[in-house]
Write an enzyme that holds these catalytic residues in place. Structure first.
Site, PDB file in Angstrom:
ATOM      1  N   GLU A 174     -38.311  36.671 -19.150  1.00  0.00           N
ATOM      2  CA  GLU A 174     -38.134  37.176 -20.501  1.00  0.00           C
ATOM      3  C   GLU A 174     -36.805  37.911 -20.573  1.00  0.00           C
ATOM      4  O   GLU A 174     -36.743  39.133 -20.708  1.00  0.00           O
ATOM      5  CB  GLU A 174     -39.293  38.100 -20.886  1.00  0.00           C
ATOM      6  N   GLU A 194     -48.656  46.355 -22.908  1.00  0.00           N
ATOM      7  CA  GLU A 194     -47.302  46.382 -22.339  1.00  0.00           C
ATOM      8  C   GLU A 194     -46.523  47.626 -22.722  1.00  0.00           C
ATOM      9  O   GLU A 194     -46.385  47.933 -23.909  1.00  0.00           O
ATOM     10  CB  GLU A 194     -46.531  45.150 -22.821  1.00  0.00           C
TER      11      GLU A 194
END
Length: 283
Positions: A250, A151
């Site tokens: 998120e 990520e």
């Protein structure tokens, strides 16, 4: 955005509740899937801690669809152990614990935060350690048909993976060095946009490399509709490009967590609706 399958990130949402109460809160809000950062203080927690976490998921009647490997002390600024030479044993000890939780709960997506650049180790040394660690993690995930996620992250000055291209370069190095195929890009549309990446171009060029998606609006990293990001269009583009995986919510709620889902009608929150919508669109 209503055809996506949404999962509540219980490390940023429902933080007003004890961690083990959050899966049930997500279920009460209408969701049937959750994701977590590493939910323990240590890389190798006690059996009773693991059992309590797994019980909280199963008792709530939700699916765990995303789990981070241990990433160090996140509140203190750590952002992963993958490239941290002095802590390679700690990360490797954590691999089997993380994948075992995934195996028991049906989770198949494991986020391996790369780690900050650190004093006392060169970038080349850190990158070499990262390739070894990611290859080991991918091999472990492959045993349960899982995938390791890499990520790009914003807001961490010493974290070296800022764009999709940065993460994809790491993925390519791991694949070339080990032959691993169970590794993919975690496209957090918020992080990419804040770091100046061309999110539309990333989706157009690399949709096939994306193994998991997360969203938040910007500025602020709050719920969709509080900022300026074109999240609806981008999620539609992901779907059109063949991504039908989970979309992790998120974000930091701008108020109470339960109130932060007003942008998404309750009847669209469960994965069954998304599956039905997608199937209908394909007929």
């Amino acid at each position: 955005m209503t055809a996506s399958r949404y999962a509540v990130n219980c490390s940023l949402l429902f933080t007003e509740l004890p961690l083990l109460d959050r899966p049930a809160a997500a279920r009460t809000a209408g969701f049937d899937a959750v994701e977590f950062w590493w939910p323990f203080a240590a890389a190798v927690p006690g059996d009773s801690e693991v059992a309590a976490f797994e019980r909280a998921i199963t008792d709530a009647g939700v699916a765990l669809v995303g789990l981070n490997f241990f990433a160090g002390d996140m509140p203190a600024g750590d952002r992963g152990l993958v490239s941290w030479p002095a802590r390679r044993t700690e990360f490797r000890d954590n691999i089997d614990v993380t994948v075992a939780i995934g195996e028991r709960l049906g989770c198949r997506a494991f986020n391996a935060l790369y780690g900050n650049r650190i004093d006392g180790a060169s970038a080349a040394e850190q990158d070499a350690v990262a390739v070894e660690n990611l290859a080991l993690a991918a091999a472990a995930a492959a045993r349960i048909d899982g995938v390791v996620l890499v990520e790009p992250v914003s807001g961490a000055p010493r974290y070296p993976l800022l764009t999709a291209a940065d993460a994809l370069a790491v993925i390519d190095r791991v694949r070339a060095a080990s032959g691993a195929t169970d590794i993919g890009l975690l496209a957090d549309l918020y992080h990419l946009a804040v770091n100046g990446d061309d999110v539309d171009a990333v989706i157009a060029r690399h949709c096939g490399d994306i193994a998991h998606v997360q969203i938040a609006d910007a500025p602020g990293r709050n719920e969709p509709g509080t900022g300026t990001l074109a999240l609806a269009r981008q999620l539609d583009a992901l779907g059109a490009g063949g991504y039908h995986g989970w979309v992790g919510l998120e974000y930091k709620p701008s108020g109470a967590s339960a109130d932060s889902f007003a942008w998404l009608p309750r009847e669209h929150r469960g994965s069954a609706h998304a599956a039905a919508t997608t199937t209908g669109a394909q007929r």
